[in-house]
Write an enzyme that holds these catalytic residues in place. Structure first.
Site, PDB file in Angstrom:
ATOM      1  N   ARG A 242       0.661  -0.831  -0.145  1.00 51.99           N
ATOM      2  CA  ARG A 242       0.130  -0.236  -0.228  1.00 51.99           C
ATOM      3  C   ARG A 242       1.096   0.789   0.107  1.00 51.99           C
ATOM      4  O   ARG A 242       1.842   1.350   0.696  1.00 51.99           O
ATOM      5  CB  ARG A 242      -1.192  -0.122   1.223  1.00 51.99           C
ATOM      6  CG  ARG A 242      -1.993  -1.345   1.053  1.00 51.99           C
ATOM      7  CD  ARG A 242      -2.581  -1.097   2.148  1.00 51.99           C
ATOM      8  NE  ARG A 242      -3.794  -2.535   2.237  1.00 51.99           N
ATOM      9  CZ  ARG A 242      -3.036  -3.922   2.509  1.00 51.99           C
ATOM     10  NH1 ARG A 242      -2.390  -3.762   3.184  1.00 51.99           N
ATOM     11  NH2 ARG A 242      -3.947  -4.391   3.351  1.00 51.99           N
ATOM     12  N   LYS A 269      -2.590  -2.574   7.720  1.00 56.91           N
ATOM     13  CA  LYS A 269      -3.845  -2.839   7.448  1.00 56.91           C
ATOM     14  C   LYS A 269      -4.147  -4.220   8.679  1.00 56.91           C
ATOM     15  O   LYS A 269      -4.898  -3.592   9.374  1.00 56.91           O
ATOM     16  CB  LYS A 269      -4.889  -3.323   6.150  1.00 56.91           C
ATOM     17  CG  LYS A 269      -5.980  -2.630   6.523  1.00 56.91           C
ATOM     18  CD  LYS A 269      -6.578  -2.582   4.940  1.00 56.91           C
ATOM     19  CE  LYS A 269      -7.946  -2.240   4.661  1.00 56.91           C
ATOM     20  NZ  LYS A 269      -8.490  -2.778   3.631  1.00 56.91           N
ATOM     21  N   HIS A 331      -2.219   3.402  -5.471  1.00 52.02           N
ATOM     22  CA  HIS A 331      -2.701   2.361  -5.133  1.00 52.02           C
ATOM     23  C   HIS A 331      -3.285   1.048  -6.113  1.00 52.02           C
ATOM     24  O   HIS A 331      -3.330   0.527  -6.135  1.00 52.02           O
ATOM     25  CB  HIS A 331      -3.802   2.281  -3.880  1.00 52.02           C
ATOM     26  CG  HIS A 331      -4.543   1.177  -3.542  1.00 52.02           C
ATOM     27  ND1 HIS A 331      -5.143   0.318  -3.923  1.00 52.02           N
ATOM     28  CD2 HIS A 331      -4.361   0.903  -1.833  1.00 52.02           C
ATOM     29  CE1 HIS A 331      -5.306  -0.098  -2.390  1.00 52.02           C
ATOM     30  NE2 HIS A 331      -4.775   0.097  -1.809  1.00 52.02           N
ATOM     31  N   ARG A 334      -1.145  -1.978  -6.814  1.00 49.77           N
ATOM     32  CA  ARG A 334      -1.601  -2.946  -6.379  1.00 49.77           C
ATOM     33  C   ARG A 334      -2.241  -4.072  -7.312  1.00 49.77           C
ATOM     34  O   ARG A 334      -2.514  -5.379  -7.660  1.00 49.77           O
ATOM     35  CB  ARG A 334      -2.325  -3.136  -5.079  1.00 49.77           C
ATOM     36  CG  ARG A 334      -1.083  -2.555  -4.149  1.00 49.77           C
ATOM     37  CD  ARG A 334      -1.541  -2.258  -2.797  1.00 49.77           C
ATOM     38  NE  ARG A 334      -2.335  -3.263  -2.075  1.00 49.77           N
ATOM     39  CZ  ARG A 334      -2.486  -4.158  -1.415  1.00 49.77           C
ATOM     40  NH1 ARG A 334      -0.646  -4.069  -0.760  1.00 49.77           N
ATOM     41  NH2 ARG A 334      -3.693  -5.079  -0.796  1.00 49.77           N
ATOM     42  N   HIS A 358      -2.954  -9.682   2.371  1.00 48.71           N
ATOM     43  CA  HIS A 358      -4.469  -9.520   2.281  1.00 48.71           C
ATOM     44  C   HIS A 358      -4.781 -11.067   3.551  1.00 48.71           C
ATOM     45  O   HIS A 358      -4.073 -11.866   3.883  1.00 48.71           O
ATOM     46  CB  HIS A 358      -5.298 -10.534   0.791  1.00 48.71           C
ATOM     47  CG  HIS A 358      -5.187  -9.148   0.336  1.00 48.71           C
ATOM     48  ND1 HIS A 358      -5.613  -9.247  -0.938  1.00 48.71           N
ATOM     49  CD2 HIS A 358      -5.474  -7.532   0.346  1.00 48.71           C
ATOM     50  CE1 HIS A 358      -5.821  -7.864  -1.504  1.00 48.71           C
ATOM     51  NE2 HIS A 358      -5.253  -7.158  -0.816  1.00 48.71           N
ATOM     52  N   TYR A 368      -3.849 -22.614  10.272  1.00 45.03           N
ATOM     53  CA  TYR A 368      -2.658 -24.028  10.259  1.00 45.03           C
ATOM     54  C   TYR A 368      -1.703 -23.614   8.830  1.00 45.03           C
ATOM     55  O   TYR A 368      -0.826 -24.058   8.620  1.00 45.03           O
ATOM     56  CB  TYR A 368      -3.839 -25.525   9.676  1.00 45.03           C
ATOM     57  CG  TYR A 368      -4.515 -25.246  11.227  1.00 45.03           C
ATOM     58  CD1 TYR A 368      -3.534 -25.984  11.704  1.00 45.03           C
ATOM     59  CD2 TYR A 368      -5.984 -24.984  11.106  1.00 45.03           C
ATOM     60  CE1 TYR A 368      -4.414 -26.477  12.673  1.00 45.03           C
ATOM     61  CE2 TYR A 368      -6.458 -25.868  12.161  1.00 45.03           C
ATOM     62  CZ  TYR A 368      -5.862 -26.565  13.022  1.00 45.03           C
ATOM     63  OH  TYR A 368      -6.610 -26.939  14.297  1.00 45.03           O
TER      64      TYR A 368
END
Length: 402
Positions: A242, A269, A331, A334, A358, A368
């Site tokens: 970002r 974030k 931005h 991305r 993300h 896991y």
């Protein structure tokens, strides 16, 4: 015999405090200095007590009698008027601290202590500022569905549909905090989720065709601006991160020898630290900033101060000057990387999502899956940078065949 206003006005001072009696326990206490205070004398559970009803003339004779009668009514119900007054004061104090504004501040303090990213806290502060004029002093337990809906619909009426949606969500988090801490019984915000108008999805302007991306990369190399701006522009296509994370990059986070950039949780974030593999190209660009940053803690220091990073909109302003207004924003790099990498089919979507930092929507899998796909991400970042070099040279590729 009932007291009269004339008697009060004509009452003289004495060398000691004295009482001017009315009826049914009410009297005016006149001090040596001349102050006059209404007192109510009563008996509760066999014990003689008294309570102040205010000063004369601020509290008139008529008002004092009304207060006395209210106290006598409480006595007839088996209540102690003095205790009832204390309960009323404490209740008012509690209500004052249980307003939406007060609880929102408490909630934001908790978020800050829990490590919520500064940029997210700043957005929450802004949302609170929008709600405070209408809800700030309202006891949170008294906020109803129609009341909150009215506030949100006023925002909708101004055309700010996305803001109304975010305000509903923020109000819901604050009131949920009040419910969980025992200061409210219900949360009206979730009920309004389907009532508000759905804003149209606005995608970040981004270039997702190889030819256009190659032209942009050439324009970036040719751009003549402040050294920090140039240097921050050049690695942006390579890093996937970002804009706020890139512009605030610090030397202490960079390991040039090992080719990695560790972003602390406070700036992410998702409030989790994120390690970014640096391609050879990205490493070279960052290394070139060593003499330019002039000993600043920031890799890309601001124009006016070496103690601050580049401002939030610097990269976007540079892209506009280059002729990319409405076509590309910071931005958007991305989206560019995500679109072309997914289209190539060479790398797993999971690897791409990890590179973009993300969070996995599958909470169980996220617990896991702690591998972070490091080796695969190193390979992908280098392949992506190599592809950018190919595009910049003018040769077109339709996939990551490098």
């Amino acid at each position: 015999m009932a007291l009269t206003v004339k008697e009060i006005e004509n009452a003289s001072l004495k060398d000691r405090a004295w009482k001017l009696w009315d009826e049914r326990g009410l009297y005016l206490l006149i001090s040596k200095a001349g102050s006059r205070t209404w007192q109510f004398k009563y008996t509760y559970l066999g014990k003689e007590k008294k309570m102040s009803l205010g000063a004369y003339p601020e509290v008139s004779l008529k008002a004092a009698r009304a207060k006395r009668d209210e106290a006598r009514a409480q006595l007839s119900e088996g209540k102690d008027p003095s205790q009832e007054r204390q309960i009323k004061k404490l209740t008012a104090k509690v209500e004052a601290s249980n307003t939406f504004g007060a609880i929102a501040r408490e909630y934001l303090d908790k978020c800050a202590a829990d490590g919520l990213a500064e940029v997210t806290l700043a957005k929450s502060e802004w949302l609170l500022a929008q709600l405070e004029p209408r809800l700030g002093r309202m006891p949170v337990r008294e906020i109803t569905v129609p009341m909150l809906l009215t506030v949100l619909q006023e925002v909708e009426a101004s055309g700010r549909l996305e803001t109304a949606r975010r305000l509903r969500s923020f109000a819901g988090r604050v009131i949920k905090h009040a419910v969980l801490t025992g200061r409210a019984e219900h949360n009206p915000a979730p009920m309004l989720q389907r009532v508000l108008k759905t804003p149209k999805v606005r995608h970040h302007p981004a270039i997702i065709d190889p030819e256009g991306l190659g032209a942009l990369l050439k324009a970036i190399d040719a751009y003549e601006g402040f050294p920090s701006t140039n240097a921050a522009l050049r690695p942006s296509p390579h890093l996937f991160q970002r804009p706020g994370e890139i512009r605030a990059m610090q030397w202490s986070e960079i390991d040039l020898e090992r080719g990695r950039w560790t972003i602390p949780a406070s700036r992410m974030k998702m409030r989790e630290p994120h390690v970014v593999p640096l391609s050879r190209q990205a490493t070279a660009i960052i290394r070139s900033m060593t003499p330019i940053s002039g000993g600043s803690a920031f890799v890309f220091p601001a124009f006016h101060s070496m103690h601050k990073p580049l401002s939030e909109n610097t990269i976007n302003q540079a892209l506009r000057r280059m002729g990319y207004a409405g076509i590309m924003i910071a931005h958007g790099f991305r989206s560019t990387a995500s679109s072309l990498l997914n289209e190539s089919g060479r790398f797993s979507p999971d690897i791409i999502e990890h590179a973009l930092a993300h969070r996995d929507p599958n909470a169980i899998r996220a617990i896991y899956n702690r591998t972070s796909y490091w080796n695969a991400r190193v390979d992908m970042m280098q392949a992506w940078s190599d592809m950018l070099d190919v595009l910049k040279s003018g040769r077109l590729v339709t996939a990551l065949a490098v």
